[in-house]
Design an enzyme around this catalytic site. Structure first.
Site, mmCIF file in Angstrom:
data_model
loop_
_atom_site.group_PDB
_atom_site.id
_atom_site.type_symbol
_atom_site.label_atom_id
_atom_site.label_comp_id
_atom_site.label_asym_id
_atom_site.label_seq_id
_atom_site.Cartn_x
_atom_site.Cartn_y
_atom_site.Cartn_z
ATOM 1 N N CYS A 92 1.083 -1.099 -0.084
ATOM 2 C CA CYS A 92 0.128 -0.497 -0.112
ATOM 3 C C CYS A 92 1.115 1.454 -0.012
ATOM 4 O O CYS A 92 0.456 2.286 -0.017
ATOM 5 C CB CYS A 92 -1.105 -0.086 1.141
ATOM 6 S SG CYS A 92 -1.771 -1.635 1.221
ATOM 7 N N HIS A 145 -3.202 7.667 2.741
ATOM 8 C CA HIS A 145 -3.348 6.184 1.937
ATOM 9 C C HIS A 145 -5.086 6.075 2.551
ATOM 10 O O HIS A 145 -4.860 5.687 3.525
ATOM 11 C CB HIS A 145 -2.112 4.497 2.572
ATOM 12 C CG HIS A 145 -3.195 3.101 2.226
ATOM 13 N ND1 HIS A 145 -3.525 3.003 0.391
ATOM 14 C CD2 HIS A 145 -3.145 2.642 2.841
ATOM 15 C CE1 HIS A 145 -4.134 1.906 0.773
ATOM 16 N NE2 HIS A 145 -3.697 1.274 2.132
ATOM 17 N N ASN A 175 -9.995 -0.353 0.165
ATOM 18 C CA ASN A 175 -8.532 0.109 -0.207
ATOM 19 C C ASN A 175 -8.481 -0.842 -1.444
ATOM 20 O O ASN A 175 -8.461 -2.033 -1.464
ATOM 21 C CB ASN A 175 -8.623 -0.451 0.838
ATOM 22 C CG ASN A 175 -6.630 -0.844 1.286
ATOM 23 O OD1 ASN A 175 -6.012 -0.141 0.530
ATOM 24 N ND2 ASN A 175 -6.555 -1.159 2.177
HETATM 25 N N1 ACO Z 1 -18.275 -8.736 9.929
HETATM 26 C C1 ACO Z 1 -18.981 -8.901 10.709
HETATM 27 N N2 ACO Z 1 -18.349 -8.740 11.186
HETATM 28 C C2 ACO Z 1 -16.775 -9.532 11.211
HETATM 29 C C3 ACO Z 1 -15.891 -9.245 10.232
HETATM 30 C C4 ACO Z 1 -17.651 -8.464 8.822
HETATM 31 N N3 ACO Z 1 -16.893 -8.461 7.592
HETATM 32 N N4 ACO Z 1 -15.190 -9.017 9.836
HETATM 33 C C5 ACO Z 1 -14.837 -9.937 11.114
HETATM 34 N N5 ACO Z 1 -15.885 -9.540 11.706
HETATM 35 C C6 ACO Z 1 -16.632 -10.131 13.276
HETATM 36 C C7 ACO Z 1 -14.779 -10.604 13.793
HETATM 37 O O1 ACO Z 1 -15.236 -12.121 13.751
HETATM 38 C C8 ACO Z 1 -15.404 -10.528 15.609
HETATM 39 O O2 ACO Z 1 -15.650 -11.410 16.256
HETATM 40 P P1 ACO Z 1 -15.385 -12.150 17.328
HETATM 41 O O3 ACO Z 1 -15.859 -10.775 17.963
HETATM 42 O O4 ACO Z 1 -16.978 -12.709 17.432
HETATM 43 O O5 ACO Z 1 -14.494 -12.744 17.550
HETATM 44 C C9 ACO Z 1 -15.802 -9.397 15.296
HETATM 45 O O6 ACO Z 1 -16.156 -8.852 13.841
HETATM 46 C C10 ACO Z 1 -14.036 -8.063 15.853
HETATM 47 O O7 ACO Z 1 -13.513 -7.463 15.067
HETATM 48 P P2 ACO Z 1 -11.723 -7.102 15.184
HETATM 49 O O8 ACO Z 1 -11.306 -7.740 14.859
HETATM 50 O O9 ACO Z 1 -12.471 -7.139 16.858
HETATM 51 O O10 ACO Z 1 -13.060 -5.660 15.013
HETATM 52 P P3 ACO Z 1 -11.670 -4.432 15.047
HETATM 53 O O11 ACO Z 1 -13.222 -3.594 15.560
HETATM 54 O O12 ACO Z 1 -10.456 -4.124 14.818
HETATM 55 O O13 ACO Z 1 -12.427 -4.115 13.356
HETATM 56 C C11 ACO Z 1 -10.794 -4.570 11.145
HETATM 57 C C12 ACO Z 1 -11.295 -4.661 12.083
HETATM 58 C C13 ACO Z 1 -11.642 -3.428 10.374
HETATM 59 C C14 ACO Z 1 -10.408 -5.024 10.023
HETATM 60 C C15 ACO Z 1 -10.274 -3.617 12.047
HETATM 61 O O14 ACO Z 1 -9.033 -3.749 12.869
HETATM 62 C C16 ACO Z 1 -9.036 -2.394 10.636
HETATM 63 O O15 ACO Z 1 -9.134 -1.718 10.381
HETATM 64 N N6 ACO Z 1 -7.812 -2.857 10.605
HETATM 65 C C17 ACO Z 1 -6.721 -2.331 9.961
HETATM 66 C C18 ACO Z 1 -6.373 -3.634 8.208
HETATM 67 C C19 ACO Z 1 -6.479 -2.563 7.502
HETATM 68 O O16 ACO Z 1 -6.503 -1.719 7.023
HETATM 69 N N7 ACO Z 1 -5.832 -3.202 6.887
HETATM 70 C C20 ACO Z 1 -6.091 -2.769 4.878
HETATM 71 C C21 ACO Z 1 -4.724 -3.407 4.635
HETATM 72 S S1 ACO Z 1 -3.306 -2.495 5.370
HETATM 73 C C22 ACO Z 1 -3.261 -1.061 4.822
HETATM 74 O O17 ACO Z 1 -3.781 -0.726 3.581
HETATM 75 C C23 ACO Z 1 -2.616 -0.130 5.550
#
Ligand code: ACO
Length: 318
Positions: free
Chosen positions: A112, A245, A275
């Site tokens: 990214c 980004h 993204n």
């Molecule tokens: N729909 C519904 N529920 C979901 C989904 C979905 N699409 N995905 C995960 N869940 C569930 C999980 O299973 C978890 O369930 P559980 O509590 O029963 O285990 C629950 O939602 C919470 O999951 P978390 O991972 O705690 O959710 P969080 O609030 O951290 O959000 C996210 C997750 C959006 C991925 C966040 O961590 C994030 O944005 N991280 C950055 C990742 C990113 O941007 N990556 C892109 C590539 S890297 C880059 O470009 C920089």
């Protein structure tokens, strides 16, 4: 001698996949995706489309805006994590499609942060007098490396391309660029599979520790923006437009808040594009240039973070 962006372009595939469409594919909801990421829809390429096809449309627009022909280009750098093939590079394939044969052409792989890495590299070529007009492109088809049964990753990404023409200039242009990497985080965000003996060995899809990525991104993006402004004896509040980004609206908001930059000075496209990895910054830049938000003499800061981890920023005067 300086370098300056003289044209921008972008391309988004026609097909739109909304959060409601995703509700029918995996156990998720529009509400979960919107509140966790800010994304409402993303564009998805046709099966027949390759990264170089998206790059071609974006490049043609950028070259038209810069008022240059293929024969004027003397460097092509393509940032992509989803190349057309293992080799030749997507830059070479794009060069052939543009009819710009003979100039150097290569890919940059910094996930990214790829566009920031590519732009910083092109800037060095121009400053050293090695080239006059560089075509710098970010192009991605993440839909091909997503596991569409994994709701924790498939809702986050989209496809697209953005391009700029970077040309020699007596006035800056790019003021400074700042690149970093830390391979010790290589397992936090990866597509671990590789091609061996005629088949993919290991996982060919995105593997991500979302929480770790989130915390790391917010920290290093704040650090690298401060590094860029301090080197130029400026303050974050001097920035007219922050073009981050586009990974997640919560990462974008947290970074802006820590830097004291109001959200109305931040270009946001993650809601409509998802993204798009290396394409997200040039896509956002092109949109803000075309709608007239970015104007002459304004200070623009591009910043990104991605797998590796890699991160970086480019500060420029428009
Ligand atoms: N729909 C519904 N529920 C979901 C989904 C979905 N699409 N995905 C995960 N869940 C569930 C999980 O299973 C978890 O369930 P559980 O509590 O029963 O285990 C629950 O939602 C919470 O999951 P978390 O991972 O705690 O959710 P969080 O609030 O951290 O959000 C996210 C997750 C959006 C991925 C966040 O961590 C994030 O944005 N991280 C950055 C990742 C990113 O941007 N990556 C892109 C590539 S890297 C880059 O470009 C920089």
């Amino acid at each position: 001698m300086y370098s300056r962006i003289t044209g921008t372009g972008s391309y988004l595939p026609e097909k739109i996949l909304t959060n409601h469409d995703l509700e029918k594919m995996v156990e998720t909801s529009d509400e979960w995706i919107r509140t966790r990421t800010g994304i409402t829809q993303r564009h998805i390429a046709e099966k027949s489309q390759k990264a170089s096809d998206l790059a071609l449309y974006a490049s043609q627009e950028a070259m038209k805006a810069a008022n240059i022909a293929s024969s004027d280009i003397d460097l092509i750098i393509v940032a992509t994590t989803t190349p057309d093939m293992v080799f030749p590079s997507t830059a070479c394939i794009l060069q052939h499609k543009l009819g710009a044969d003979n100039c150097p052409a290569f890919d940059v792989q910094a996930v990214c942060s790829g566009f920031v890495y590519a732009l910083a590299t092109a800037d060095q070529f121009i400053r050293s007098g090695k080239c006059r007009n560089a075509l710098v492109v970010g192009t991605e088809i993440y839909s091909k490396i997503l596991d569409w049964n994994d709701r924790s990753t498939c809702v986050l990404f989209g496809d697209g391309a953005g391009a700029v023409v970077l040309s020699q200039s007596e006035q800056p242009g790019i003021l400074s660029s700042h690149l970093h990497a830390s391979g010790s985080y290589k397992d936090v965000l990866s597509v671990p599979g590789s091609i061996e003996s005629g088949a993919v060995q290991g996982n060919p899809y995105i593997n991500m520790e979302g929480g770790t990525v989130f915390k790391f991104a917010v920290k290093v993006l704040e650090d690298v923006v401060r590094e860029a402004v301090e080197e130029n004896k400026l303050k974050p509040s001097d920035i007219d437009w922050l073009i981050p980004h586009q990974a997640n609206i919560r990462i974008i908001r947290s970074t802006a808040q820590k830097l004291g930059i109001p959200l109305d000075k931040v270009v946001v496209t993650v809601d409509k594009h998802g993204n798009t990895s290396a394409a997200s910054i040039p896509l956002a830049l092109d949109i803000a240039v075309k709608d007239g938000r970015i104007r002459q003499d304004q200070l623009v800061l591009l910043e990104g973070v991605g797998g590796g981890f890699t991160w970086g920023a480019v500060l420029l005067r428009w």
